[in-house]
Scaffold this motif. Structure first.
Motif, PDB file in Angstrom:
ATOM      1  N   GLY A  13     -29.961  24.341  13.493  1.00  0.00           N
ATOM      2  CA  GLY A  13     -30.244  24.797  12.373  1.00  0.00           C
ATOM      3  C   GLY A  13     -28.830  24.899  11.247  1.00  0.00           C
ATOM      4  N   ALA A  14     -27.870  24.724  11.768  1.00  0.00           N
ATOM      5  CA  ALA A  14     -26.753  24.822  11.366  1.00  0.00           C
ATOM      6  C   ALA A  14     -26.642  23.917  10.078  1.00  0.00           C
ATOM      7  N   GLY A  15     -27.162  22.700  10.310  1.00  0.00           N
ATOM      8  CA  GLY A  15     -27.555  21.797   8.793  1.00  0.00           C
ATOM      9  C   GLY A  15     -28.833  22.831   7.701  1.00  0.00           C
ATOM     10  N   ASP A  16     -29.005  23.278   7.911  1.00  0.00           N
ATOM     11  CA  ASP A  16     -30.222  23.902   7.011  1.00  0.00           C
ATOM     12  C   ASP A  16     -29.451  25.067   6.762  1.00  0.00           C
ATOM     13  N   THR A  17     -28.627  26.134   7.465  1.00  0.00           N
ATOM     14  CA  THR A  17     -28.083  27.058   6.838  1.00  0.00           C
ATOM     15  C   THR A  17     -26.602  26.622   6.365  1.00  0.00           C
ATOM     16  N   PHE A  18     -25.623  25.065   6.701  1.00  0.00           N
ATOM     17  CA  PHE A  18     -25.202  24.872   5.093  1.00  0.00           C
ATOM     18  C   PHE A  18     -25.801  24.729   4.466  1.00  0.00           C
ATOM     19  N   ALA A  19     -26.803  23.576   3.899  1.00  0.00           N
ATOM     20  CA  ALA A  19     -27.791  23.679   2.681  1.00  0.00           C
ATOM     21  C   ALA A  19     -27.595  24.228   1.622  1.00  0.00           C
ATOM     22  N   GLY A  20     -28.001  26.259   2.941  1.00  0.00           N
ATOM     23  CA  GLY A  20     -28.699  27.048   2.252  1.00  0.00           C
ATOM     24  C   GLY A  20     -27.882  27.673   1.401  1.00  0.00           C
ATOM     25  N   GLY A  21     -26.313  27.478   1.952  1.00  0.00           N
ATOM     26  CA  GLY A  21     -24.977  28.264   1.726  1.00  0.00           C
ATOM     27  C   GLY A  21     -24.534  27.139   0.365  1.00  0.00           C
ATOM     28  N   PHE A  22     -25.028  26.230   0.725  1.00  0.00           N
ATOM     29  CA  PHE A  22     -25.007  24.759  -0.644  1.00  0.00           C
ATOM     30  C   PHE A  22     -25.276  25.308  -2.054  1.00  0.00           C
ATOM     31  N   SER A  23     -27.058  25.015  -1.425  1.00  0.00           N
ATOM     32  CA  SER A  23     -27.281  25.543  -3.289  1.00  0.00           C
ATOM     33  C   SER A  23     -27.391  27.128  -3.280  1.00  0.00           C
ATOM     34  N   GLY A  24     -27.471  27.285  -2.894  1.00  0.00           N
ATOM     35  CA  GLY A  24     -27.787  29.054  -3.195  1.00  0.00           C
ATOM     36  C   GLY A  24     -26.352  29.234  -3.596  1.00  0.00           C
ATOM     37  N   TYR A  25     -24.926  28.984  -3.889  1.00  0.00           N
ATOM     38  CA  TYR A  25     -23.503  28.973  -4.354  1.00  0.00           C
ATOM     39  C   TYR A  25     -24.360  27.983  -5.760  1.00  0.00           C
ATOM     40  N   MET A  26     -24.552  27.126  -5.622  1.00  0.00           N
ATOM     41  CA  MET A  26     -24.543  26.373  -6.858  1.00  0.00           C
ATOM     42  C   MET A  26     -25.569  26.733  -8.038  1.00  0.00           C
ATOM     43  N   ALA A  27     -26.679  27.324  -7.281  1.00  0.00           N
ATOM     44  CA  ALA A  27     -27.625  27.955  -8.186  1.00  0.00           C
ATOM     45  C   ALA A  27     -26.772  29.331  -8.681  1.00  0.00           C
ATOM     46  N   GLN A  28     -26.551  30.395  -7.882  1.00  0.00           N
ATOM     47  CA  GLN A  28     -25.238  31.364  -7.986  1.00  0.00           C
ATOM     48  C   GLN A  28     -24.360  30.420  -9.569  1.00  0.00           C
ATOM     49  N   GLN A  29     -23.475  30.034  -9.592  1.00  0.00           N
ATOM     50  CA  GLN A  29     -22.774  29.034 -10.069  1.00  0.00           C
ATOM     51  C   GLN A  29     -23.349  28.855 -11.829  1.00  0.00           C
ATOM     52  N   GLY A  30     -24.031  28.441 -11.299  1.00  0.00           N
ATOM     53  CA  GLY A  30     -25.299  27.391 -12.442  1.00  0.00           C
ATOM     54  C   GLY A  30     -25.095  26.381 -12.881  1.00  0.00           C
ATOM     55  N   ASN A  31     -23.688  26.372 -13.069  1.00  0.00           N
ATOM     56  CA  ASN A  31     -22.996  25.074 -13.798  1.00  0.00           C
ATOM     57  C   ASN A  31     -22.784  23.872 -12.337  1.00  0.00           C
ATOM     58  N   VAL A  32     -23.728  22.282 -13.062  1.00  0.00           N
ATOM     59  CA  VAL A  32     -22.846  21.623 -11.995  1.00  0.00           C
ATOM     60  C   VAL A  32     -21.718  21.102 -11.914  1.00  0.00           C
TER      61      VAL A  32
END
Lengths: 328, 328
Positions: free
Chosen positions: B254-273
């Protein structure tokens, strides 16, 4: 060491202009290298050669190499080292002797290699003699050699150095472990690769390996992971420098020694030992090593310009520096 | 989505308080894991589970999981996801069906593993249905699944997302390469490991591999190197985040998926790419993944507190940040 009046006049605590001495011990040798990209005849090699060429990038550092070669060693190679302001009076030339020769074949991924030939030659009976004016060197860089040779160099020093850095390899762990343990008690920084750190400590986790190695003597442990960067451990502090991602790696020979040269050269230039300086030293070492692998042997390091070094340091910053708000 | 008056009143451009939607697609499953440190019976697993638990650490993000389970799947596992404010209305429960099951054995170095058993079960006929109120999600995180399922999710969206992130693996490169190439044309960020990047591109150098993958569609390529960190490529920009050196790694699942969750969660929070936001997203992903491996399965992520996350972010800063004078 002769200090010119020019230097004395312009030396000040603000410009960090004092001269510091770096004593380098290691092989000066012939290498024959084969990689997926080509092969060389006998070319200039050896740990001390790479360390010296790398450390030459730091102003206000007087370097000297202690080593041995046979009289088959070309004068032009010695002239090259001299042209980089490296004192070569400690390189013994054995009349009728043959220079140490190493030949290696790199596999397709460049991460592993086979040694095809090792001819110790004059290295078999090497008794290092430290030049009189380097017996009080501030920084000692003990390149990969038999631990007894490294000990002999330390025994000849007349003043306590500020920093002693030692590089070694699995070969000495296999066949001279007790001697290696003796010299480890007398050094400040050990640089080894990840597999060697595991072998020396008996621990797989590099964090635990560094803890064990600390108890053997060195206050600082640098673990080199090749293309995966390098870790610096000191008590509970850890610092990491990545290797610069490169499009082409041509020949990894000498990358570890170039790293050691950048590390020890920078520390000699700075003149004082702190974790912060050592972090920067790791970055400088990684930066210089990233050039070394771009051409065969010492070719790239012989021509490397300050401007290129600075540009790539900037790339290292961009590669690793971020700014996160912790309260989010 | 119901937005409380409290949130509307306190939302402002200064506090970054708007809600953003993150749609997560992936497996919700049973895992049975064996590592050198022990073994588990069937426990909670699945890519979407790890992604969801990781993304739950970011305020102002509404997450939903699209997945499928059998009616053998315990209610307490679904309750756990709900308790983390994850919308589970998109998790289909197939009556009389059995949940996807994976069983793996990690070798001593934890870097390699054997799959002991894979039972697709209800996953074999999975038709993902995106909940109505997530068809306009800002960020889409397509976890590792058959590319056709990932395409089906994109086809259901009613608004152009700000960012589509896709994770995949060598299995789909072997048996569904054409479908994978189709979905790659429609995403912004691809996350793969180093071997997968090499397989997909046919290039050994990761710099060259990223260049090739760019031409297949994704503007951003994230190459995960496990304990050796992660690289982010975008045009000529590169950023690197190390993995935190840990004393003990207990279970890498699950380390890779947890990484992906942190990555996408943070990007969603920030709202701009932006590249800068994506750098931070890589750090957050690496940070959260460093917790995941400390216990079996999802155990550590279920209990993880904000304070621990922030403390370790500070460690990441100390691990990587330096200050070098370029003029020396």
């Amino acid at each position: 060491m002769r200090i010119s009046w020019f230097r004395i006049i312009f030396a000040s605590p603000f410009t960090n202009n004092y001269m510091s001495k770096l004593l380098i011990v290691g092989t000066v040798a012939f290498d024959a290298i084969e990689t997926p990209f080509g092969k060389t005849d006998k070319i200039l090699g050896g740990a001390a050669t790479y360390i010296g060429l790398s450390a030459a990038h730091f102003n206000n550092v007087d370097s000297a190499i202690v080593s041995v070669v046979g009289d088959d060693f070309p004068q032009e190679y010695l002239d090259l080292l001299s042209s980089k302001n490296i004192d070569i009076s400690g390189i013994e030339i054995v009349k009728g002797g043959k220079t140490f020769f190493w030949s290696g074949l790199y596999h397709n991924d460049l991460n592993s290699r086979d040694t095809l030939d090792t001819q110790l030659n004059v290295l078999a009976d090497f008794n290092p003699v430290v030049p009189q004016n380097f017996k009080d060197a501030e920084v000692i860089m003990l390149g990969n050699l038999h631990p007894n040779i490294q000990i002999s160099v330390l025994d000849q020093l007349t003043a306590q150095p500020k920093l002693v850095v030692l590089d070694t390899m699995n070969f000495w762990m296999d066949c001279a472990l007790e001697e290696l343990k003796q010299v480890l008690k007398r050094i400040d920084v050990l640089t080894v690769n990840d597999e060697e750190a595991r072998q020396l400590s008996g621990e797989y986790s590099l964090v635990k390996a560094a803890e064990i190695i600390h108890t053997m003597g060195p206050e600082y442990v640098v673990i080199k992971k090749g293309e995966h960067g390098a870790l610096l451990f000191n008590d509970n502090q850890v610092f990491f420098a990545p290797a610069l991602p490169l499009k082409e790696v041509f020949d990894p020979t000498g990358a570890g020694d170039t790293f050691a040269g950048g590390f020890s050269g920078y520390m000699a230039q700075q003149g004082n030992v702190s974790f912060n300086n050592m972090k920067n030293a790791i970055i400088h070492g990684s930066n210089l090593a990233s050039f070394c692998v771009e051409k065969f042997g010492t070719q790239r390091m012989e021509q490397l310009e300050k401007e290129e070094v600075n540009t790539r340091l900037q790339q290292f910053k961009m590669l690793t520096q971020f700014d996160i708000e912790l309260t989010q």
